[in-house]
Design a protein around this motif. Structure first.
Motif, PDB file in Angstrom:
ATOM      1  N   LEU A  51       0.827  -1.199   0.000  1.00  0.00           N
ATOM      2  CA  LEU A  51       0.000   0.000   0.000  1.00  0.00           C
ATOM      3  C   LEU A  51       0.868   1.260   0.000  1.00  0.00           C
ATOM      4  O   LEU A  51       0.545   2.242  -0.671  1.00  0.00           O
ATOM      5  CB  LEU A  51      -0.928   0.009   1.204  1.00  0.00           C
ATOM      6  CG  LEU A  51      -2.118  -0.958   1.123  1.00  0.00           C
ATOM      7  CD1 LEU A  51      -2.913  -0.910   2.424  1.00  0.00           C
ATOM      8  CD2 LEU A  51      -3.006  -0.638  -0.052  1.00  0.00           C
ATOM      9  N   GLU A  52       1.955   1.241   0.752  1.00  0.00           N
ATOM     10  CA  GLU A  52       2.862   2.392   0.762  1.00  0.00           C
ATOM     11  C   GLU A  52       3.552   2.548  -0.590  1.00  0.00           C
ATOM     12  O   GLU A  52       3.774   3.659  -1.058  1.00  0.00           O
ATOM     13  CB  GLU A  52       3.897   2.234   1.878  1.00  0.00           C
ATOM     14  CG  GLU A  52       3.329   2.430   3.256  1.00  0.00           C
ATOM     15  CD  GLU A  52       2.839   3.837   3.502  1.00  0.00           C
ATOM     16  OE1 GLU A  52       3.556   4.789   3.079  1.00  0.00           O
ATOM     17  OE2 GLU A  52       1.749   3.988   4.065  1.00  0.00           O
ATOM     18  N   TRP A  54       2.325   1.680  -3.450  1.00  0.00           N
ATOM     19  CA  TRP A  54       1.308   2.014  -4.444  1.00  0.00           C
ATOM     20  C   TRP A  54       1.082   3.532  -4.482  1.00  0.00           C
ATOM     21  O   TRP A  54       0.794   4.081  -5.529  1.00  0.00           O
ATOM     22  CB  TRP A  54       0.005   1.304  -4.096  1.00  0.00           C
ATOM     23  CG  TRP A  54      -1.020   1.370  -5.154  1.00  0.00           C
ATOM     24  CD1 TRP A  54      -1.771   2.444  -5.487  1.00  0.00           C
ATOM     25  CD2 TRP A  54      -1.418   0.336  -6.030  1.00  0.00           C
ATOM     26  NE1 TRP A  54      -2.620   2.152  -6.499  1.00  0.00           N
ATOM     27  CE2 TRP A  54      -2.421   0.857  -6.866  1.00  0.00           C
ATOM     28  CE3 TRP A  54      -1.019  -0.982  -6.200  1.00  0.00           C
ATOM     29  CZ2 TRP A  54      -3.042   0.093  -7.840  1.00  0.00           C
ATOM     30  CZ3 TRP A  54      -1.638  -1.734  -7.174  1.00  0.00           C
ATOM     31  CH2 TRP A  54      -2.625  -1.205  -7.980  1.00  0.00           C
ATOM     32  N   ARG A  55       1.216   4.209  -3.321  1.00  0.00           N
ATOM     33  CA  ARG A  55       0.925   5.638  -3.248  1.00  0.00           C
ATOM     34  C   ARG A  55       1.942   6.468  -3.943  1.00  0.00           C
ATOM     35  O   ARG A  55       2.949   6.489  -4.236  1.00  0.00           O
ATOM     36  CB  ARG A  55       0.848   6.082  -1.783  1.00  0.00           C
ATOM     37  CG  ARG A  55      -0.333   5.526  -1.103  1.00  0.00           C
ATOM     38  CD  ARG A  55      -0.404   6.051   0.295  1.00  0.00           C
ATOM     39  NE  ARG A  55      -1.515   5.399   0.983  1.00  0.00           N
ATOM     40  CZ  ARG A  55      -1.830   5.627   2.225  1.00  0.00           C
ATOM     41  NH1 ARG A  55      -1.138   6.485   2.935  1.00  0.00           N
ATOM     42  NH2 ARG A  55      -2.844   5.032   2.786  1.00  0.00           N
TER      43      ARG A  55
END
Length: 55
Positions: A51-52, A54-55
């Protein structure tokens, strides 16, 4: 030493066998819960990293 009733176990042997089975069951349950907790923390860490990234 022979038993008078071959189909029945003496009380001490029943208690001993029950205690061994209870200890074995507790050990297996504890190990599986420990393994599942490590697995879940690892999966959460991987998801957080993705998730990190992806940002």
């Amino acid at each position: 030493m022979e038993h008078n009733n071959p189909g029945k176990l003496p009380l001490f042997e029943k208690i001993l066998a029950g205690g061994c089975l209870a200890a074995l069951g507790t050990s297996v349950a504890s190990e599986s819960i420990f393994s599942m907790s490590i697995f879940s923390v690892t999966v959460l860490a991987i998801v957080f990293l993705f998730l990190e990234a992806w940002r």
